[in-house]
Enzyme design. Sequence first.
Site, short mmCIF file in Angstrom:
data_model
loop_
_atom_site.label_atom_id
_atom_site.label_comp_id
_atom_site.label_asym_id
_atom_site.label_seq_id
_atom_site.Cartn_x
_atom_site.Cartn_y
_atom_site.Cartn_z
N HIS A 38 0.85 -1.19 0.00
CA HIS A 38 0.00 0.00 0.00
C HIS A 38 0.89 1.25 0.00
O HIS A 38 2.10 1.17 0.16
CB HIS A 38 -0.85 0.07 1.27
CG HIS A 38 -1.66 -1.15 1.59
ND1 HIS A 38 -3.02 -1.19 1.43
CD2 HIS A 38 -1.30 -2.34 2.13
CE1 HIS A 38 -3.48 -2.37 1.84
NE2 HIS A 38 -2.46 -3.08 2.26
N GLU A 120 2.55 -0.81 4.40
CA GLU A 120 2.32 0.55 3.92
C GLU A 120 3.66 1.22 3.66
O GLU A 120 4.56 1.18 4.50
CB GLU A 120 1.54 1.37 4.95
CG GLU A 120 0.13 0.88 5.22
CD GLU A 120 -0.90 1.44 4.25
OE1 GLU A 120 -0.51 2.18 3.33
OE2 GLU A 120 -2.10 1.14 4.43
N HIS A 156 -2.29 -3.03 -3.47
CA HIS A 156 -3.69 -2.86 -3.07
C HIS A 156 -4.57 -2.67 -4.30
O HIS A 156 -5.72 -3.11 -4.34
CB HIS A 156 -3.79 -1.65 -2.14
CG HIS A 156 -5.00 -1.65 -1.27
ND1 HIS A 156 -5.32 -0.60 -0.43
CD2 HIS A 156 -5.98 -2.56 -1.08
CE1 HIS A 156 -6.44 -0.88 0.22
NE2 HIS A 156 -6.85 -2.06 -0.16
N ASP A 166 -3.30 2.32 -5.05
CA ASP A 166 -1.94 2.24 -4.52
C ASP A 166 -1.34 0.83 -4.66
O ASP A 166 -2.10 -0.13 -4.75
CB ASP A 166 -1.93 2.68 -3.04
CG ASP A 166 -2.89 1.88 -2.16
OD1 ASP A 166 -4.02 1.63 -2.60
OD2 ASP A 166 -2.51 1.51 -1.04
#
Length: 208
Positions: A38, A120, A156, A166
């Site tokens: 992400h 992330e 993602h 993303d």
Amino acid sequence: MTPPALGADGWWLPALRYDSPHADCRPDPADITLLVIHNISLPGGRFGGPHVSDLFSGRLDYNTDPSFADLRGLKVSSHFFIRRDGRVVQYVSANERAWHAGLSSFRGRQKCNDYSIGVELEGTDDSGYEPAQYQALAALTLALQTRYPLTDVQGHEHIAPGRKTDPGPLFDWECYRKSWQALLNQKAAEELALVGASAGLRFAKGLP
């Protein structure tokens, strides 16, 4: 020297630990086969602040920035967060289910949170990413493979097409794969018996 593996408790020693309440038990603790990439920045397009960790830990002050009003009451998390300088923060044990993927599916399987690990990257779809982030992501990926039966890495955008974009078009999948491969080659030289399970990881090519 190759990166240290995760502990049996699902925490990675090199990462800064910042526990999140937004997690629960996986339906099948042995079913962890997908790694999801992400991006995130809070406020959007601004890097380096504490707000991502505050969001994932349920401590975000929604009055800090007007854009945070839309996040009020949102309960999300990720297993890991890689900052622009390559530092890694961990919020949820990889043994547990973090709430990162939302409505999602992969190869006909719904609810990707059940069987995935979420990472992330500090960035945006149009910011690009730093070399230190690719190196940290490669090291983390290899560490995760020493404990979990990962088979695939997806963005993602690939598991929630039309809903998420993303890590975006500027995420360099080939740079990521090459960084991982270099570490894998080093691991092979050090621990030949362990490399077989890692060699078959399938990477997305940045296309849905």
